[in-house]
Design a protein around this motif. Structure first.
Motif, PDB file in Angstrom:
ATOM      1  N   GLY A  44       0.792  -1.224   0.000  1.00  0.00           N
ATOM      2  CA  GLY A  44       0.000   0.000   0.000  1.00  0.00           C
ATOM      3  C   GLY A  44       0.821   1.269   0.000  1.00  0.00           C
ATOM      4  O   GLY A  44       0.290   2.355   0.217  1.00  0.00           O
ATOM      5  N   LYS A  45       2.108   1.168  -0.267  1.00  0.00           N
ATOM      6  CA  LYS A  45       2.992   2.328  -0.255  1.00  0.00           C
ATOM      7  C   LYS A  45       3.084   3.007  -1.619  1.00  0.00           C
ATOM      8  O   LYS A  45       3.589   4.112  -1.723  1.00  0.00           O
ATOM      9  CB  LYS A  45       4.392   1.922   0.211  1.00  0.00           C
ATOM     10  CG  LYS A  45       4.393   1.442   1.652  1.00  0.00           C
ATOM     11  CD  LYS A  45       5.764   1.001   2.097  1.00  0.00           C
ATOM     12  CE  LYS A  45       5.725   0.532   3.547  1.00  0.00           C
ATOM     13  NZ  LYS A  45       7.046   0.130   4.031  1.00  0.00           N
ATOM     14  N   SER A  46       2.626   2.338  -2.652  1.00  0.00           N
ATOM     15  CA  SER A  46       2.580   2.898  -4.003  1.00  0.00           C
ATOM     16  C   SER A  46       1.191   2.625  -4.556  1.00  0.00           C
ATOM     17  O   SER A  46       0.693   1.507  -4.482  1.00  0.00           O
ATOM     18  CB  SER A  46       3.652   2.253  -4.886  1.00  0.00           C
ATOM     19  OG  SER A  46       3.606   2.804  -6.185  1.00  0.00           O
ATOM     20  N   LYS A  47       0.586   3.656  -5.106  1.00  0.00           N
ATOM     21  CA  LYS A  47      -0.791   3.532  -5.587  1.00  0.00           C
ATOM     22  C   LYS A  47      -0.907   3.763  -7.089  1.00  0.00           C
ATOM     23  O   LYS A  47      -2.014   3.852  -7.620  1.00  0.00           O
ATOM     24  CB  LYS A  47      -1.681   4.504  -4.837  1.00  0.00           C
ATOM     25  CG  LYS A  47      -1.598   4.298  -3.324  1.00  0.00           C
ATOM     26  CD  LYS A  47      -2.872   4.632  -2.656  1.00  0.00           C
ATOM     27  CE  LYS A  47      -2.797   4.542  -1.160  1.00  0.00           C
ATOM     28  NZ  LYS A  47      -2.706   3.261  -0.612  1.00  0.00           N
ATOM     29  N   SER A  48       0.243   3.838  -7.787  1.00  0.00           N
ATOM     30  CA  SER A  48       0.190   4.082  -9.225  1.00  0.00           C
ATOM     31  C   SER A  48       1.358   3.410  -9.942  1.00  0.00           C
ATOM     32  O   SER A  48       2.383   3.102  -9.343  1.00  0.00           O
ATOM     33  CB  SER A  48       0.190   5.580  -9.513  1.00  0.00           C
ATOM     34  OG  SER A  48       1.369   6.175  -9.029  1.00  0.00           O
ATOM     35  N   PHE A  49       1.162   3.218 -11.240  1.00  0.00           N
ATOM     36  CA  PHE A  49       2.227   2.717 -12.099  1.00  0.00           C
ATOM     37  C   PHE A  49       3.204   3.855 -12.383  1.00  0.00           C
ATOM     38  O   PHE A  49       2.946   5.013 -12.041  1.00  0.00           O
ATOM     39  CB  PHE A  49       1.640   2.190 -13.413  1.00  0.00           C
ATOM     40  CG  PHE A  49       0.918   0.877 -13.280  1.00  0.00           C
ATOM     41  CD1 PHE A  49       1.618  -0.303 -13.077  1.00  0.00           C
ATOM     42  CD2 PHE A  49      -0.459   0.809 -13.369  1.00  0.00           C
ATOM     43  CE1 PHE A  49       0.962  -1.522 -12.972  1.00  0.00           C
ATOM     44  CE2 PHE A  49      -1.126  -0.403 -13.269  1.00  0.00           C
ATOM     45  CZ  PHE A  49      -0.408  -1.568 -13.066  1.00  0.00           C
ATOM     46  N   SER A  50       4.299   3.548 -13.060  1.00  0.00           N
ATOM     47  CA  SER A  50       5.340   4.545 -13.339  1.00  0.00           C
ATOM     48  C   SER A  50       4.826   5.718 -14.172  1.00  0.00           C
ATOM     49  O   SER A  50       5.338   6.826 -14.050  1.00  0.00           O
ATOM     50  CB  SER A  50       6.525   3.885 -14.035  1.00  0.00           C
ATOM     51  OG  SER A  50       6.096   3.253 -15.235  1.00  0.00           O
ATOM     52  N   ASN A  51       3.810   5.500 -14.997  1.00  0.00           N
ATOM     53  CA  ASN A  51       3.291   6.599 -15.816  1.00  0.00           C
ATOM     54  C   ASN A  51       2.240   7.433 -15.080  1.00  0.00           C
ATOM     55  O   ASN A  51       1.657   8.343 -15.655  1.00  0.00           O
ATOM     56  CB  ASN A  51       2.717   6.063 -17.131  1.00  0.00           C
ATOM     57  CG  ASN A  51       1.459   5.242 -16.949  1.00  0.00           C
ATOM     58  OD1 ASN A  51       1.026   4.969 -15.833  1.00  0.00           O
ATOM     59  ND2 ASN A  51       0.873   4.835 -18.053  1.00  0.00           N
ATOM     60  N   GLY A  52       1.971   7.118 -13.827  1.00  0.00           N
ATOM     61  CA  GLY A  52       1.017   7.864 -13.021  1.00  0.00           C
ATOM     62  C   GLY A  52      -0.377   7.272 -12.988  1.00  0.00           C
ATOM     63  O   GLY A  52      -1.232   7.730 -12.227  1.00  0.00           O
ATOM     64  N   ASP A  53      -0.643   6.261 -13.824  1.00  0.00           N
ATOM     65  CA  ASP A  53      -1.956   5.614 -13.811  1.00  0.00           C
ATOM     66  C   ASP A  53      -2.154   4.863 -12.501  1.00  0.00           C
ATOM     67  O   ASP A  53      -1.230   4.235 -11.986  1.00  0.00           O
ATOM     68  CB  ASP A  53      -2.094   4.614 -14.965  1.00  0.00           C
ATOM     69  CG  ASP A  53      -2.201   5.293 -16.321  1.00  0.00           C
ATOM     70  OD1 ASP A  53      -2.430   6.516 -16.369  1.00  0.00           O
ATOM     71  OD2 ASP A  53      -2.038   4.589 -17.348  1.00  0.00           O
ATOM     72  N   LYS A  54      -3.389   4.925 -11.983  1.00  0.00           N
ATOM     73  CA  LYS A  54      -3.745   4.215 -10.752  1.00  0.00           C
ATOM     74  C   LYS A  54      -3.504   2.719 -10.926  1.00  0.00           C
ATOM     75  O   LYS A  54      -3.737   2.160 -11.990  1.00  0.00           O
ATOM     76  CB  LYS A  54      -5.214   4.481 -10.447  1.00  0.00           C
ATOM     77  CG  LYS A  54      -5.743   3.787  -9.230  1.00  0.00           C
ATOM     78  CD  LYS A  54      -7.248   4.049  -9.106  1.00  0.00           C
ATOM     79  CE  LYS A  54      -7.918   3.001  -8.282  1.00  0.00           C
ATOM     80  NZ  LYS A  54      -8.406   1.843  -8.986  1.00  0.00           N
ATOM     81  N   VAL A  55      -3.042   2.063  -9.863  1.00  0.00           N
ATOM     82  CA  VAL A  55      -2.857   0.612  -9.888  1.00  0.00           C
ATOM     83  C   VAL A  55      -3.895  -0.033  -8.983  1.00  0.00           C
ATOM     84  O   VAL A  55      -4.227   0.496  -7.920  1.00  0.00           O
ATOM     85  CB  VAL A  55      -1.416   0.215  -9.476  1.00  0.00           C
ATOM     86  CG1 VAL A  55      -1.121   0.575  -8.037  1.00  0.00           C
ATOM     87  CG2 VAL A  55      -1.156  -1.250  -9.717  1.00  0.00           C
ATOM     88  N   ASN A  56      -4.419  -1.156  -9.425  1.00  0.00           N
ATOM     89  CA  ASN A  56      -5.458  -1.873  -8.694  1.00  0.00           C
ATOM     90  C   ASN A  56      -4.956  -3.303  -8.417  1.00  0.00           C
ATOM     91  O   ASN A  56      -5.197  -4.200  -9.209  1.00  0.00           O
ATOM     92  CB  ASN A  56      -6.742  -1.889  -9.521  1.00  0.00           C
ATOM     93  CG  ASN A  56      -7.919  -2.476  -8.786  1.00  0.00           C
ATOM     94  OD1 ASN A  56      -7.841  -2.799  -7.614  1.00  0.00           O
ATOM     95  ND2 ASN A  56      -9.019  -2.628  -9.495  1.00  0.00           N
TER      96      ASN A  56
END
Length: 135
Positions: A44-56
Motif C-alpha cells: 500500500g505504499k505505491s498507488k500508481s504505475f510509473s506513468n502515473g496511472d492508478k494501480v489496482n
C-alpha cells in the motif's frame, strides 16, 4: 543411514514442489514494474504505475501461491502481512488489495481491468494477461 537418505530425498522433492510466481498485468498496460515497486504496491505504499496511472492490485486468499508470493516478494509471512494490514485499516491509513480465491479468478480480473496487477502460479499463465516479473 536409510532414514537420512529418505529425509534428504523428500526435502529435495518438497523444494521443487514450489512453483514460480508470475506477476501479471493487463496486456494493454504498457508499464514496467520492478521488484521494489511490486512490493510497495502490495504494502500500500505505491498507488500508481510509473506513468502515473492508478494501480489496482489483487491478492489471493489463503493459497500456497499467496504464501510464496508474500515470502519471496513482500518479505513477510501471511500472518505478518495480515497484522500489517490490520494496523493500517484500524488507523485509517490503508486498504489491502482485494482478495480473490484462485489463479483463474486473478487472471479473469486482470484481463478485464487495465489498471490491475496480480500474481499467479507461472504454470497457469495464458495469453489473456502479460507477465512482468517471475519469482
Amino acid at each position: 543411514m536409510k532414514k537420512l537418505i529418505l529425509v534428504s530425498a523428500l526435502s529435495l522433492c518438497s523444494i521443487n514442489a514450489f512453483a514460480d510466481i508470475a506477476v501479471i498485468i493487463n496486456p494493454s498496460n504498457i508499464n514496467t514494474v520492478d521488484t521494489d515497486t511490486i512490493k510497495k504496491i502490495y504494502l500500500g505504499k505505491s498507488k500508481s504505475f510509473s506513468n502515473g496511472d492508478k494501480v489496482n492490485p489483487v491478492d489471493q486468499d489463503g493459497t500456497s501461491v499467496a504464501d510464496e508470493f508474500n515470502d519471496k516478494v513482500v518479505g513477510k509471512s501471511s500472518s505478518q502481512l495480515n497484522a500489517y494490514w490490520s494496523k493500517l485499516i484500524f488507523t485509517g491509513k490503508g486498504t489491502p488489495p482485494e482478495k480473490l480465491a484462485s489463479d483463474q479468478a486473478v487472471i479473469d480480473f486482470v484481463a478485464a481491468n487495465n489498471d490491475a496487477i496480480g500474481y499467479i502460479d507461472s504454470a497457469k499463465v495464458s495469453d489473456k494477461v502479460k507477465v512482468i516479473a517471475t519469482f
